[in-house]
Design a protein around this motif. Structure first.
Motif, PDB file in Angstrom:
ATOM      1  N   THR A 103     -35.458 -26.198  -6.734  1.00 44.41           N
ATOM      2  CA  THR A 103     -34.702 -27.141  -7.556  1.00 44.41           C
ATOM      3  C   THR A 103     -34.334 -26.080  -8.694  1.00 44.41           C
ATOM      4  O   THR A 103     -35.378 -24.971  -9.204  1.00 44.41           O
ATOM      5  N   PRO A 104     -33.434 -26.093  -9.442  1.00 44.22           N
ATOM      6  CA  PRO A 104     -33.742 -24.965 -11.155  1.00 44.22           C
ATOM      7  C   PRO A 104     -33.951 -25.023 -11.976  1.00 44.22           C
ATOM      8  O   PRO A 104     -34.472 -26.604 -12.331  1.00 44.22           O
ATOM      9  N   GLU A 105     -34.455 -24.785 -12.764  1.00 44.10           N
ATOM     10  CA  GLU A 105     -34.646 -25.115 -13.643  1.00 44.10           C
ATOM     11  C   GLU A 105     -33.581 -25.235 -14.886  1.00 44.10           C
ATOM     12  O   GLU A 105     -32.566 -24.531 -15.020  1.00 44.10           O
ATOM     13  N   SER A 106     -34.165 -26.480 -15.768  1.00 39.57           N
ATOM     14  CA  SER A 106     -33.056 -26.994 -16.720  1.00 39.57           C
ATOM     15  C   SER A 106     -33.451 -25.916 -18.146  1.00 39.57           C
ATOM     16  O   SER A 106     -31.688 -26.406 -18.833  1.00 39.57           O
ATOM     17  N   LYS A 107     -34.019 -26.118 -18.811  1.00 39.04           N
ATOM     18  CA  LYS A 107     -34.590 -26.108 -20.300  1.00 39.04           C
ATOM     19  C   LYS A 107     -36.201 -25.966 -20.235  1.00 39.04           C
ATOM     20  O   LYS A 107     -36.810 -26.302 -20.138  1.00 39.04           O
ATOM     21  N   HIS A 108     -36.235 -25.833 -21.341  1.00 31.31           N
ATOM     22  CA  HIS A 108     -37.900 -25.547 -22.858  1.00 31.31           C
ATOM     23  C   HIS A 108     -37.636 -26.582 -23.237  1.00 31.31           C
ATOM     24  O   HIS A 108     -36.602 -27.070 -24.529  1.00 31.31           O
ATOM     25  N   ILE A 109     -38.510 -27.722 -23.148  1.00 29.59           N
ATOM     26  CA  ILE A 109     -38.805 -28.319 -23.998  1.00 29.59           C
ATOM     27  C   ILE A 109     -40.218 -29.064 -25.309  1.00 29.59           C
ATOM     28  O   ILE A 109     -40.553 -28.118 -24.549  1.00 29.59           O
TER      29      ILE A 109
END
Length: 131
Positions: A103-109
């Motif tokens: 699965t892909p990385e999506s963001k930093h929160i």
């Protein structure tokens, strides 16, 4: 889809995932940093029905914020997952994976709480809070 496996550092707690792993999110909040002893924690959602755990009797837990409990191996301390009340998924701690989550990385929160000594250096979106 092949099953995805994971385990704790001492190998006594193991799991397998029989469904998809959600997008990867890197959380910089203060509780993730403290719990993992790192600049951030990489996590992804996994549906409860797709998560099979062995060695559950060795898990300890801690309610780190109201309604959110973190589960970790009582022998070696590895964070395995977190669970929010009323949800049908766990928040898998990706450092415990043995296989590629596919699965892909999506963001930093929660970058508003990032460690002062760490600079986010990726092109992923950065969210000041949870989005």
């Amino acid at each position: 889809m092949d099953k995805i496996h994971g385990s704790c550092l001492c190998g006594q707690v193991r799991y397998q995932i029989s469904g998809p792993v959600g997008e990867i999110v890197h959380c910089h909040c203060g509780t993730c940093r403290k719990a993992h002893g790192a600049a951030f924690s990489s996590v992804a959602a996994v549906q409860d029905k797709d998560f099979q755990l062995t060695g559950a009797e060795l898990l300890s837990s801690f309610e780190s914020s109201p309604g959110k409990t973190r589960y970790f191996c009582s022998c070696c301390g590895t964070q395995i997952y977190a669970k929010r009340e009323g949800t049908a998924h766990i928040i898998l701690r990706l450092g415990s994976l043995d296989d590629d989550p596919q699965t892909p990385e999506s963001k930093h929160i929660w970058t508003s709480q990032r460690a002062s000594w760490y600079e986010v250096g990726s092109d992923l979106p950065q969210c000041l809070e949870f989005e």
